[in-house]
Design an enzyme around this catalytic site. Structure first.
Site: not given
Length: 322
Positions: A159, A222, A258
């Site tokens: 991430d 995300k 996400k």
């Protein structure tokens, strides 16, 4: 429809020419349709009022549990805390073995090996934040070193945070090239690209960041780090879902989404799942393509799951305190 994974560095797709130079990328991004903020927020709010029946709610709760990246990202994280988190991801409710496992545990790079050992032998993934999370204020080589450390320790997913300063200064190609470099350094690990939507100021910026991430090879886009005041919202998640839908229509490449930060209750999670279903459909309704970044959400989902099964809530010790 194609469900091909996000492109690896060097793999061409129909929009490759858009990233040939700063000028071409800027023209492409400025040519994206402007976001109707009022319409976007109204649609997100409207979808959030949808009600679902008990059987569908039970399915939605289990689906949401299976989509959680169970997260601890604190300076005070210890190996013991990470091992406990891994155990909870693998067996969220020791009293009910039918409870789904979470999708992943998400930790800092120095805790990847500990998390990997804790979930060994299961399908639970280990995700690691990298690239000088959460601010992203470091030289590129430092960021890439962060990524390589996590991957070498066994991370299945990375991430990363984008350079918001570069983005807001209009240095779109720099942001794109950094994502490409991180994608390459990630090797076999799937890459989630965090925009920190609360710092991007406008919906148009969120749309542009989404397209930069996807053009650069993100496997997921995300919303946020969970470390600022405004994190995932129904509206910004809806906007990003529209972006992945349009990207797949243009390229045949499917990218996950996400939302992270601020999603704490089963009611919230169900709202997001309705938005997914109504915007991109069933192709995104599994944990390979949609995740929740959360730490406390799992506890509420377990409480609601138990309530549906027995008709009553358990006592305060039913779930562990994170």
């Amino acid at each position: 429809m194609s469900t091909a994974p996000a492109s690896a560095p060097g793999k061409a797709h129909p929009l490759t020419d858009a990233t040939a130079s700063e000028a071409t990328l800027r023209r492409f991004l400025q040519g994206l349709p402007g976001v109707d903020a009022v319409g976007l927020e109204a649609r997100a709010a409207g979808l959030g009022t949808r009600s679902i029946k008990t059987t569908a709610k039970a399915h939605a709760i289990d689906l949401a549990i299976s989509m959680i990246d169970l997260t601890t990202l604190e300076g005070a994280d210890t190996p013991g805390k990470v091992r406990a988190l891994g155990a909870k991801a693998v067996n969220p409710d020791p009293t009910d073995r039918t409870t789904p496992r979470t999708a992943a545990v998400c930790v800092y790079p120095d805790m990847v090996a500990t998390a990997k050992a804790a979930v060994a032998g299961t399908e639970v993934k280990v995700a690691s934040v990298a690239t000088a999370f959460p601010a992203g204020r470091a030289a590129l080589e430092v960021k890439l070193g962060d990524v390589r450390e996590a991957v070498e320790a066994g991370a299945d997913e990375i991430d990363m945070v984008i350079d918001r300063g570069a983005f807001l200064a209009g240095k779109y190609l720099k942001v794109y090239e950094e994502i490409r470099a991180v994608k390459e350094a990630s090797g076999p690990a799937r890459l989630k690209v965090i925009f920190e939507t609360g710092e991007l100021s406008t919906y148009d910026n969120i749309r542009r960041a989404s397209w930069i991430g996807m053009l650069a090879g993100a496997d997921f886009i995300k919303t946020s780090t969970g470390k600022v005041g405004v994190n995932a919202t129904p509206a910004n998640t809806l906007l990003m879902l529209e972006a992945v839908r349009d990207f797949r229509a243009a390229t045949g490449i499917q990218v996950g989404v996400k939302p992270a930060g601020g999603i704490r209750t089963s009611k919230d999670a169900v709202k997001f799942l309705v938005i997914v279903n109504e915007t991109v459909g069933a192709d995104w309704l599994d944990n390979h393509w949609f995740r929740f970044g959360a730490s406390s959400l799992l506890n509420d989902l377990l409480m609601q799951r138990q309530k549906l099964a027995t008709g009553r809530y358990s006592g305060p010790d039913y779930v562990t305190v994170d």
